[in-house]
Design a protein around this motif. Structure first.
Motif, PDB file in Angstrom:
ATOM      1  N   THR A   2       0.703  -1.302   0.048  1.00  0.00           N
ATOM      2  CA  THR A   2      -0.011   0.005  -0.111  1.00  0.00           C
ATOM      3  C   THR A   2       0.937   1.318  -0.147  1.00  0.00           C
ATOM      4  OG1 THR A   2      -0.037   0.293   2.508  1.00  0.00           O
ATOM      5  CG2 THR A   2      -1.798  -1.089   1.439  1.00  0.00           C
ATOM      6  N   ASP A   5       2.370   1.494   3.486  1.00  0.00           N
ATOM      7  CA  ASP A   5       3.568   0.617   3.455  1.00  0.00           C
ATOM      8  C   ASP A   5       4.922   1.288   2.805  1.00  0.00           C
ATOM      9  OD1 ASP A   5       2.021  -1.487   4.641  1.00  0.00           O
ATOM     10  OD2 ASP A   5       1.785  -2.444   2.749  1.00  0.00           O
ATOM     11  N   GLU A  61       2.594   6.932  -2.803  1.00  0.00           N
ATOM     12  CA  GLU A  61       1.463   6.540  -3.577  1.00  0.00           C
ATOM     13  C   GLU A  61       1.735   6.114  -5.004  1.00  0.00           C
ATOM     14  OE1 GLU A  61      -2.541   8.638  -3.233  1.00  0.00           O
ATOM     15  OE2 GLU A  61      -1.232  10.136  -4.143  1.00  0.00           O
ATOM     16  N   ALA A  64       4.080   2.759  -5.106  1.00  0.00           N
ATOM     17  CA  ALA A  64       3.289   1.854  -4.608  1.00  0.00           C
ATOM     18  C   ALA A  64       2.317   1.411  -5.663  1.00  0.00           C
ATOM     19  CB  ALA A  64       2.659   1.985  -3.226  1.00  0.00           C
ATOM     20  N   ALA A  68       3.035  -2.296  -7.494  1.00  0.00           N
ATOM     21  CA  ALA A  68       1.880  -3.368  -7.350  1.00  0.00           C
ATOM     22  C   ALA A  68       1.443  -3.939  -9.071  1.00  0.00           C
ATOM     23  CB  ALA A  68       0.659  -2.743  -6.892  1.00  0.00           C
TER      24      ALA A  68
END
Length: 81
Positions: A2, A5, A61, A64, A68
């Motif tokens: 996230t 994280d 932001e 991440a 992903a």
């Protein structure tokens, strides 16, 4: 992984409070710290990124979300991106 994280990882490396929209380089990040960041991302989440990825996605932001997507792509092809 996230944004929270990733922000925690940025904060640990930069030794300062980080919000998800904070720019790694504006907050004191250097290319050497970015390389350490990449090593930590790979160790923690198994996603191999490149230095240019941090430059192009410099906030927790953005990085991440990119990591992903890169991880999903690697999983679907059976290897690193």
């Amino acid at each position: 992984m996230t944004a929270g994280d990733m922000a925690a990882l940025f904060a640990r490396l930069l030794e300062t409070d980080i919000e998800p929209e904070d720019n790694f380089f504006d907050m004191g990040g250097t290319s050497v710290l970015a390389l350490r960041l990449l090593a930590e991302i790979e160790r923690a989440w198994g996603t191999a990124l490149e230095l240019i990825d941090v430059v192009e996605h410099p906030t927790p932001e953005l990085l991440a979300a990119y990591a992903a997507r890169a991880g999903e792509q690697a999983d679907s092809t059976g290897g690193p991106r």
